[in-house]
Design a protein around this motif. Structure first.
Motif, PDB file in Angstrom:
ATOM      1  N   ILE A  50       0.824  -1.213   0.000  1.00  0.00           N
ATOM      2  CA  ILE A  50       0.000   0.000   0.000  1.00  0.00           C
ATOM      3  C   ILE A  50       0.863   1.270   0.000  1.00  0.00           C
ATOM      4  O   ILE A  50       0.360   2.366   0.194  1.00  0.00           O
ATOM      5  CB  ILE A  50      -0.963   0.019   1.203  1.00  0.00           C
ATOM      6  N   GLY A  51       2.152   1.097  -0.232  1.00  0.00           N
ATOM      7  CA  GLY A  51       3.017   2.254  -0.442  1.00  0.00           C
ATOM      8  C   GLY A  51       3.413   3.018   0.804  1.00  0.00           C
ATOM      9  O   GLY A  51       3.516   4.245   0.764  1.00  0.00           O
ATOM     10  N   ILE A  52       3.641   2.315   1.922  1.00  0.00           N
ATOM     11  CA  ILE A  52       4.169   2.973   3.128  1.00  0.00           C
ATOM     12  C   ILE A  52       5.655   2.643   3.207  1.00  0.00           C
ATOM     13  O   ILE A  52       6.035   1.525   3.592  1.00  0.00           O
ATOM     14  CB  ILE A  52       3.429   2.517   4.399  1.00  0.00           C
ATOM     15  N   LEU A  53       6.492   3.604   2.824  1.00  0.00           N
ATOM     16  CA  LEU A  53       7.918   3.353   2.673  1.00  0.00           C
ATOM     17  C   LEU A  53       8.728   4.392   3.441  1.00  0.00           C
ATOM     18  O   LEU A  53       8.385   5.572   3.453  1.00  0.00           O
ATOM     19  CB  LEU A  53       8.317   3.383   1.192  1.00  0.00           C
ATOM     20  N   ASP A  54       9.810   3.947   4.058  1.00  0.00           N
ATOM     21  CA  ASP A  54      10.717   4.823   4.798  1.00  0.00           C
ATOM     22  C   ASP A  54      12.065   4.890   4.090  1.00  0.00           C
ATOM     23  O   ASP A  54      12.377   4.054   3.230  1.00  0.00           O
ATOM     24  CB  ASP A  54      10.918   4.312   6.231  1.00  0.00           C
ATOM     25  N   ASN A  55      12.868   5.860   4.493  1.00  0.00           N
ATOM     26  CA  ASN A  55      14.212   6.002   3.942  1.00  0.00           C
ATOM     27  C   ASN A  55      15.181   5.030   4.597  1.00  0.00           C
ATOM     28  O   ASN A  55      15.220   4.901   5.825  1.00  0.00           O
ATOM     29  CB  ASN A  55      14.736   7.427   4.124  1.00  0.00           C
ATOM     30  N   PHE A  56      15.987   4.382   3.791  1.00  0.00           N
ATOM     31  CA  PHE A  56      16.984   3.449   4.307  1.00  0.00           C
ATOM     32  C   PHE A  56      18.023   4.170   5.162  1.00  0.00           C
ATOM     33  O   PHE A  56      18.377   3.717   6.253  1.00  0.00           O
ATOM     34  CB  PHE A  56      17.668   2.745   3.125  1.00  0.00           C
ATOM     35  N   CYS A  57      18.507   5.320   4.690  1.00  0.00           N
ATOM     36  CA  CYS A  57      19.575   6.019   5.413  1.00  0.00           C
ATOM     37  C   CYS A  57      19.096   6.546   6.761  1.00  0.00           C
ATOM     38  O   CYS A  57      19.873   6.619   7.719  1.00  0.00           O
ATOM     39  CB  CYS A  57      20.130   7.168   4.560  1.00  0.00           C
ATOM     40  N   VAL A  58      17.816   6.899   6.868  1.00  0.00           N
ATOM     41  CA  VAL A  58      17.276   7.394   8.134  1.00  0.00           C
ATOM     42  C   VAL A  58      17.237   6.268   9.164  1.00  0.00           C
ATOM     43  O   VAL A  58      17.657   6.437  10.322  1.00  0.00           O
ATOM     44  CB  VAL A  58      15.866   7.994   7.927  1.00  0.00           C
ATOM     45  N   ARG A  59      16.747   5.097   8.750  1.00  0.00           N
ATOM     46  CA  ARG A  59      16.691   3.956   9.671  1.00  0.00           C
ATOM     47  C   ARG A  59      18.097   3.537  10.098  1.00  0.00           C
ATOM     48  O   ARG A  59      18.331   3.193  11.266  1.00  0.00           O
ATOM     49  CB  ARG A  59      15.985   2.779   8.992  1.00  0.00           C
ATOM     50  N   ARG A  60      19.020   3.543   9.183  1.00  0.00           N
ATOM     51  CA  ARG A  60      20.397   3.175   9.513  1.00  0.00           C
ATOM     52  C   ARG A  60      20.995   4.152  10.521  1.00  0.00           C
ATOM     53  O   ARG A  60      21.658   3.750  11.482  1.00  0.00           O
ATOM     54  CB  ARG A  60      21.240   3.146   8.235  1.00  0.00           C
ATOM     55  N   GLN A  61      20.743   5.446  10.307  1.00  0.00           N
ATOM     56  CA  GLN A  61      21.276   6.458  11.216  1.00  0.00           C
ATOM     57  C   GLN A  61      20.634   6.357  12.601  1.00  0.00           C
ATOM     58  O   GLN A  61      21.307   6.573  13.619  1.00  0.00           O
ATOM     59  CB  GLN A  61      21.050   7.851  10.625  1.00  0.00           C
ATOM     60  N   ILE A  62      19.349   6.015  12.655  1.00  0.00           N
ATOM     61  CA  ILE A  62      18.668   5.846  13.941  1.00  0.00           C
ATOM     62  C   ILE A  62      19.323   4.728  14.743  1.00  0.00           C
ATOM     63  O   ILE A  62      19.602   4.870  15.947  1.00  0.00           O
ATOM     64  CB  ILE A  62      17.164   5.565  13.732  1.00  0.00           C
ATOM     65  N   LEU A  63      19.598   3.603  14.099  1.00  0.00           N
ATOM     66  CA  LEU A  63      20.227   2.479  14.789  1.00  0.00           C
ATOM     67  C   LEU A  63      21.615   2.856  15.308  1.00  0.00           C
ATOM     68  O   LEU A  63      21.978   2.540  16.441  1.00  0.00           O
ATOM     69  CB  LEU A  63      20.328   1.271  13.849  1.00  0.00           C
ATOM     70  N   ASP A  64      22.382   3.536  14.466  1.00  0.00           N
ATOM     71  CA  ASP A  64      23.743   3.925  14.862  1.00  0.00           C
ATOM     72  C   ASP A  64      23.737   4.885  16.041  1.00  0.00           C
ATOM     73  O   ASP A  64      24.407   4.676  17.056  1.00  0.00           O
ATOM     74  CB  ASP A  64      24.478   4.563  13.672  1.00  0.00           C
ATOM     75  N   SER A  65      22.979   5.977  15.899  1.00  0.00           N
ATOM     76  CA  SER A  65      23.011   7.027  16.920  1.00  0.00           C
ATOM     77  C   SER A  65      22.396   6.552  18.237  1.00  0.00           C
ATOM     78  O   SER A  65      22.925   6.842  19.318  1.00  0.00           O
ATOM     79  CB  SER A  65      22.276   8.279  16.413  1.00  0.00           C
ATOM     80  N   CYS A  66      21.297   5.806  18.176  1.00  0.00           N
ATOM     81  CA  CYS A  66      20.634   5.358  19.406  1.00  0.00           C
ATOM     82  C   CYS A  66      21.512   4.413  20.211  1.00  0.00           C
ATOM     83  O   CYS A  66      21.615   4.540  21.440  1.00  0.00           O
ATOM     84  CB  CYS A  66      19.312   4.673  19.077  1.00  0.00           C
ATOM     85  N   SER A  67      22.143   3.468  19.534  1.00  0.00           N
ATOM     86  CA  SER A  67      22.980   2.503  20.254  1.00  0.00           C
ATOM     87  C   SER A  67      24.192   3.183  20.882  1.00  0.00           C
ATOM     88  O   SER A  67      24.560   2.874  22.023  1.00  0.00           O
ATOM     89  CB  SER A  67      23.421   1.384  19.308  1.00  0.00           C
TER      90      SER A  67
END
Length: 532
Positions: free
Chosen positions: A493-510
């Motif tokens: 149904i076209g609900i898509l996120d940015n790959f680079c945003v998710r990657r940055q979230i994982l890096d910065s949060c950890s």
């Protein structure tokens, strides 16, 4: 006694469990504040400045920038989250939520005697495995309008009402594709001007394939509308300027005074003559218009001459608009009129002037292959325009990220559910107490679908059970349908996120969570604490 107390008896110190408690309290407080903003069903917050200005928004970046956060840990998390938004345009609220949840889950394990160092080792292992899961979920995307629309719609619907978001989606995608051109040059979002107009309603926001200048012609006889107009962009003085050294005119008679004044203006008259000569050459035998946009000034006698020739003259154009004009209309920005030729001119199918109160706007529209465009944001109130402007900025960044990554990932909490499943399976391959850190990271990721369910009015436990069961039965992606509370495939149904945003979230949060967990002493011993 701590060493710093010997040097500064007034220093304030928090140690071990107290220091950890301060960090966890700050992170969880910020998490509770931001949680209700997440997702399309999130609520808004009203910010009131000391001067009484009102701003209504659900943009996490705006909230963290506008609020005065005193807690040191919360302030650090806020700065890290806004730094991500500045570079990627999204992920602020998710970053705050995940950091808060990691510390919340860690508090229980540390209270039972687990050393923070072992916990951090598990968190870093879990992050590495989560990044591998994220890589496996990548969906290659073409740089085409139909492929980019779902990405922009997903971003905009988290900030605005669905109908308005859908309308702005087309505007944002068309704007980015126009600026991108043939794709050979670097995609520069600064070539998209956001112009605010306090009039009409927000549904009349429009994309102008050209430029909108916030000033108009300075002579009453200048044309208001020009069809098929040639555009001369220049940075040439068409007014008398003060000399760089102290000087003066000395004369004895009125004849000498006239000669001095005439000679002083002769250089300007020569420049005007060249402009008029070129105008007659390119507009002879047709009804095409001619526009002069000058970065420097144009004095009243020069305006009079231009108006008599039917030329629209704009003066004091902003420096940042000069490059945009060339990219929108073509031609060259000239610093001299010595060798003025037809190939130096740009072109626009329509140039018109629009008045709003006492302010004039000049629309340079329908240019040939413009690589600089303007989005005119209209609204009835300032706070409404600000919210739309913030949403458009995030939408433009989402499209830019998709273009640069050439891929996207499923949204609606699908990555978090997939990573949760994979991490729980992978924790058994980790030896020792570090596997508790892996499990902690997996459980913390569920904060995203849990918050989406809460903000949509669904029961959290019931929703997570459904999503977990659905994810266990399939190897594909499973997200949360915010309309029904049931599991669904977000890619369909076209609900898509940015790959680079998710990657940055994982890096910065950890990294941030690990640093806070390993903090065993907080010292406030700056210069300010020595006063009093």
């Amino acid at each position: 006694m701590a060493a710093v107390s010997l040097l500064n008896p007034k220093a304030e110190i928090a140690r071990a469990a107290q220091a950890l408690g301060i960090n966890i309290t700050g992170a969880m407080g910020l998490q509770k504040l931001m949680a209700t903003n997440l997702g399309p069903k999130g609520t808004t917050k009203m910010l009131v400045s000391p001067a009484g200005d009102i701003r209504i928004t659900k943009d996490g970046n705006v909230l963290l920038n506008e609020m005065n956060i005193r807690h040191p840990t919360a302030n650090m998390i806020a700065r890290a989250s806004t730094a991500q938004d500045d570079s990627l345009g999204d992920g602020t609220t998710s970053t705050v939520l995940l950091i808060g949840e990691l510390l919340k889950q860690a508090e229980l394990l540390i209270a039972e005697g687990l050393h923070p160092r072992l916990l951090v080792e598990g968190i870093m292992l879990a992050k590495k495995h989560a990044l591998e899961v994220l890589e496996s979920l990548k969906i290659p995307t073409l740089i085409e309008r139909e492929a980019l629309i779902p990405v922009a719609r997903t971003s905009l619907r988290t900030k605005l009402e669905p109908d308005l978001a859908d309308m702005l989606t087309d505007i944002c995608v068309d704007a980015v594709l126009a600026v991108r051109g043939d794709g050979k040059d670097l995609l520069d979002l600064n070539m998209i001007e956001l112009m605010e107009m306090l009039q009409h309603t927000c549904v009349e926001t429009q994309l102008v394939e050209g430029l909108v200048l916030d000033h108009g012609g300075r002579h009453v006889n200048m044309p208001k509308i020009l069809q098929d107009a040639y555009i001369l962009t220049c940075n040439v003085s068409l007014e008398l300027e003060k000399t760089s050294v102290t000087s003066g005119f000395y004369y004895k008679t009125a004849v000498e005074l006239d000669k001095c004044v005439t000679e002083e203006h002769r250089f300007i008259d020569l420049r005007l003559a060249k402009i008029i000569e070129l105008k007659k050459k390119v507009c002879a035998g047709n009804e095409k218009g001619f526009v002069v946009i000058n970065q420097k000034g144009i004095d009243v006698p020069s305006l009079e001459v231009l108006a008599n020739e039917g030329i629209l003259g704009l003066r004091r154009a902003k420096r940042r608009n000069m490059e945009r004009l060339v990219r929108a209309c073509g031609g060259e920005a000239l610093n001299s009129l010595e060798d003025l030729k037809e190939e130096h001119l740009g072109f626009a199918a329509l140039v018109r002037e629009e008045e709003l109160g006492e302010t004039k706007y000049t629309f340079v529209e329908h240019c040939r292959n413009p690589t600089s465009v303007t989005i005119v944001i209209r609204g009835q109130a300032r706070h409404q325009i600000s919210a739309i402007k913030d949403a458009i900025r995030d939408g433009l960044h989402a499209i830019q990220n998709a273009v640069l990554d050439a891929c996207v990932v499923p949204g609606a909490g699908a990555f978090e559910m997939k990573a949760h499943k994979e991490l729980l399976n992978a924790k058994h391959s980790v030896k020792g107490k570090a596997q508790l850190g892996v499990q902690l990271f997996a459980e913390a990721l569920l904060v995203i679908p849990k918050t989406l369910a809460t903000n949509s009015g669904f029961d959290v436990q019931d929703t997570i059970v459904k999503l977990t069961d659905a994810q266990r039965e399939t190897e594909g992606s499973v997200g949360l349908d915010l309309a029904t509370g049931e599991p669904m495939d977000p890619t369909s149904i076209g609900i898509l996120d940015n790959f680079c945003v998710r990657r940055q979230i994982l890096d910065s949060c950890s990294i941030i969570a690990s640093n806070l967990l390993l903090t065993d002493e907080i010292m406030q011993a700056g210069m300010t604490s020595l006063k009093g």
